[in-house]
Design an enzyme around this catalytic site. Sequence first.
Site, mmCIF file in Angstrom:
data_model
loop_
_atom_site.group_PDB
_atom_site.id
_atom_site.type_symbol
_atom_site.label_atom_id
_atom_site.label_comp_id
_atom_site.label_asym_id
_atom_site.label_seq_id
_atom_site.Cartn_x
_atom_site.Cartn_y
_atom_site.Cartn_z
ATOM 1 N N ARG A 55 43.936 114.855 30.504
ATOM 2 C CA ARG A 55 42.694 114.198 30.915
ATOM 3 C C ARG A 55 42.515 114.374 32.415
ATOM 4 O O ARG A 55 43.349 113.895 33.195
ATOM 5 C CB ARG A 55 42.762 112.697 30.597
ATOM 6 N N GLU B 57 40.940 112.855 34.519
ATOM 7 C CA GLU B 57 40.308 111.636 35.014
ATOM 8 C C GLU B 57 40.855 111.331 36.398
ATOM 9 O O GLU B 57 42.037 111.478 36.635
ATOM 10 C CB GLU B 57 40.635 110.466 34.073
ATOM 11 N N ARG C 163 48.225 102.463 34.475
ATOM 12 C CA ARG C 163 48.239 102.799 33.037
ATOM 13 C C ARG C 163 47.603 104.150 32.712
ATOM 14 O O ARG C 163 47.533 104.517 31.547
ATOM 15 C CB ARG C 163 47.568 101.678 32.238
ATOM 16 N N HIS C 164 47.138 104.881 33.719
ATOM 17 C CA HIS C 164 46.531 106.197 33.459
ATOM 18 C C HIS C 164 47.409 107.339 33.952
ATOM 19 O O HIS C 164 47.927 107.288 35.064
ATOM 20 C CB HIS C 164 45.168 106.306 34.159
ATOM 21 N N SER D 77 43.099 104.008 19.795
ATOM 22 C CA SER D 77 41.745 103.858 19.279
ATOM 23 C C SER D 77 41.558 104.788 18.093
ATOM 24 O O SER D 77 42.278 105.781 17.949
ATOM 25 C CB SER D 77 40.692 104.089 20.365
ATOM 26 N N ARG E 145 52.034 104.338 26.877
ATOM 27 C CA ARG E 145 51.611 102.929 27.015
ATOM 28 C C ARG E 145 52.354 102.037 26.032
ATOM 29 O O ARG E 145 52.703 100.905 26.356
ATOM 30 C CB ARG E 145 50.106 102.812 26.785
HETATM 31 P P1 AMO Z 1 41.482 107.765 23.348
HETATM 32 O O1 AMO Z 1 40.792 108.572 24.362
HETATM 33 O O2 AMO Z 1 41.180 106.298 23.314
HETATM 34 O O3 AMO Z 1 41.173 108.268 21.875
HETATM 35 O O4 AMO Z 1 43.047 107.951 23.496
HETATM 36 C C1 AMO Z 1 43.956 107.395 22.578
HETATM 37 C C2 AMO Z 1 45.069 106.634 23.305
HETATM 38 O O5 AMO Z 1 45.771 107.518 24.163
HETATM 39 C C3 AMO Z 1 46.183 106.831 25.325
HETATM 40 N N1 AMO Z 1 45.565 107.453 26.506
HETATM 41 C C4 AMO Z 1 46.143 107.518 27.715
HETATM 42 N N2 AMO Z 1 47.326 107.099 28.166
HETATM 43 C C5 AMO Z 1 47.607 107.294 29.472
HETATM 44 N N3 AMO Z 1 46.759 107.892 30.333
HETATM 45 C C6 AMO Z 1 45.563 108.339 29.937
HETATM 46 N N4 AMO Z 1 44.733 108.949 30.798
HETATM 47 C C7 AMO Z 1 45.186 108.144 28.568
HETATM 48 N N5 AMO Z 1 44.094 108.454 27.838
HETATM 49 C C8 AMO Z 1 44.348 108.016 26.594
HETATM 50 C C9 AMO Z 1 45.693 105.399 25.200
HETATM 51 C C10 AMO Z 1 44.545 105.522 24.226
HETATM 52 O O6 AMO Z 1 44.305 104.334 23.512
HETATM 53 N N6 AMO Z 1 40.657 111.123 19.713
HETATM 54 C C11 AMO Z 1 40.806 109.701 20.002
HETATM 55 C C12 AMO Z 1 41.782 109.036 19.071
HETATM 56 C C13 AMO Z 1 41.277 108.918 17.653
HETATM 57 O O7 AMO Z 1 40.147 108.429 17.463
HETATM 58 O O8 AMO Z 1 42.023 109.330 16.750
HETATM 59 C C14 AMO Z 1 41.245 109.562 21.436
HETATM 60 O O9 AMO Z 1 41.689 110.456 22.082
HETATM 61 O O10 AMO Z 1 46.747 104.601 24.691
#
Ligand code: AMO
Length: 440
Positions: free
Chosen positions: A222, A224, A230-231, A366, A414
């Site tokens: 990502r 981001e 937490r990211h 999610s 996480r």
């Molecule tokens: P989403 O974007 O919510 O959903 O990601 C799913 C889970 O992955 C973890 N996560 C992260 N952890 C740390 N740093 C990050 N930048 C980060 N981004 C995400 C979180 C998050 O809840 N395709 C959907 C999933 C689905 O619907 O099956 C998805 O990617 O714990």
Amino acid sequence: MVKLDDLGNLRRTHLSNRITDQMEGQEVVVMGRVVDVRDLGGIKFFVLHDVGGAVQVTALKTKSGEEIISKINSLTQETSVAVRGKVVKARQAPRGVEIVPSEIRILNLAQVPLPLDPMGRVKANLDTRLDARAIDLRSPQALAIFRIRNKALQASRQYLLSRGFVEVHTPKIVATATESGAALFPISYFDREAFLSQSPQLYKEVLTGALDRVFEVGPIFRAEEHDTPRHLNEAISFDIEMAYATAEDVMNTLEKMVWQAFSDVEKYCQPDLKILGHSLKVPGEHFPRITYTEAIEMVGKAGVKIPWGEDLPTPAVKKLGELVGEAYFITDWPSEIKPFYTMPKKDNPKITESFDLMYGELELASGGTRVHQPDLLVKQLREKGLNPENFESHLLSYRYGLAPHSGWGLGLDRFTMVLTGMDNVRECVLFPRDRSRLTP
Ligand code: AMO
């Protein structure tokens, strides 16, 4: 200069924590890192740490040969050694036992000074620790975190395998985005542009058409620009996808799998939880569910006003964590803020059949029911400003009878934070990648 020894045919017979006073007189071979070297006049001793724990090695100047004494004299902290010796009861030693060496091999002499003290007696901040992560990972705390992570992963895998899921690996070099909110990392792919995968989303969906129930544990990338505890820019996602299932069905799978992981960690990882000073509370087997609309109302009454349709900002999820408890689901999210593949509700297309799994204020997972009808998927792609042509190779499966399906993605890093009680996700990742960190 100290001459380094070979391992030769010497092999470890025991991990340090397997040596007990009942083994008095027995010859053992231990291998590990030197932690404390002390000289108490006639006695020299050091503590050897290995992956099991620690054991004391004690030599008497009068009894041990000169070679052993001079080797102990040259030891620095973190040097790796092999020790052959006899087990002796010793009331003053940790666990009431020590090893009197008949042979010491210096396998690699550590330079001094160390970049940090993995035993944590000299405190270092997280950045310094991450800069020297390979050394930092030798600390009992890091070992505890990664053993707990491993146990949770094992419990989760076992749970799914026993229910007919097949573990898969999908490409991480991809042509398109799936998580519209999260930015993509572009890479050059010969003469074209490609991206690092944000999620196995569409691959796992189409795989349900062949394998029915699949799961994957793999990296997601990502781009981001977050800088929070937490990211990460590279995280490990634990994903499932299940044919002939609804959001409700896969929420049940998620809740049971997460509960199983909690229970196994609580049952098997007490020594590691103790090292971390974390008293793990296993949540009840059924996690509460509240809808997005209820969540907005609850936090609104508590003074955090959010217009319907907007994502829940940190103060709102903080409040919800206080009000609802630890593990809980927020369901029925607005279509506006969920990705194109999310199924709208039949009776109200403004809302989706979707959910987030929360732990306090932290989003752990999610998921939801997916759109399996090709026309609706194309319509939703367009509505999100995406070009259906770029998704043609995925749409193929949808056009040829892909069955209804649902799934979720759980952030393993996480989840490890929650299981270990860490407040920064970087503690739970071996070599974290964030905005400013690309090495080690
Ligand atoms: P989403 O974007 O919510 O959903 O990601 C799913 C889970 O992955 C973890 N996560 C992260 N952890 C740390 N740093 C990050 N930048 C980060 N981004 C995400 C979180 C998050 O809840 N395709 C959907 C999933 C689905 O619907 O099956 C998805 O990617 O714990």
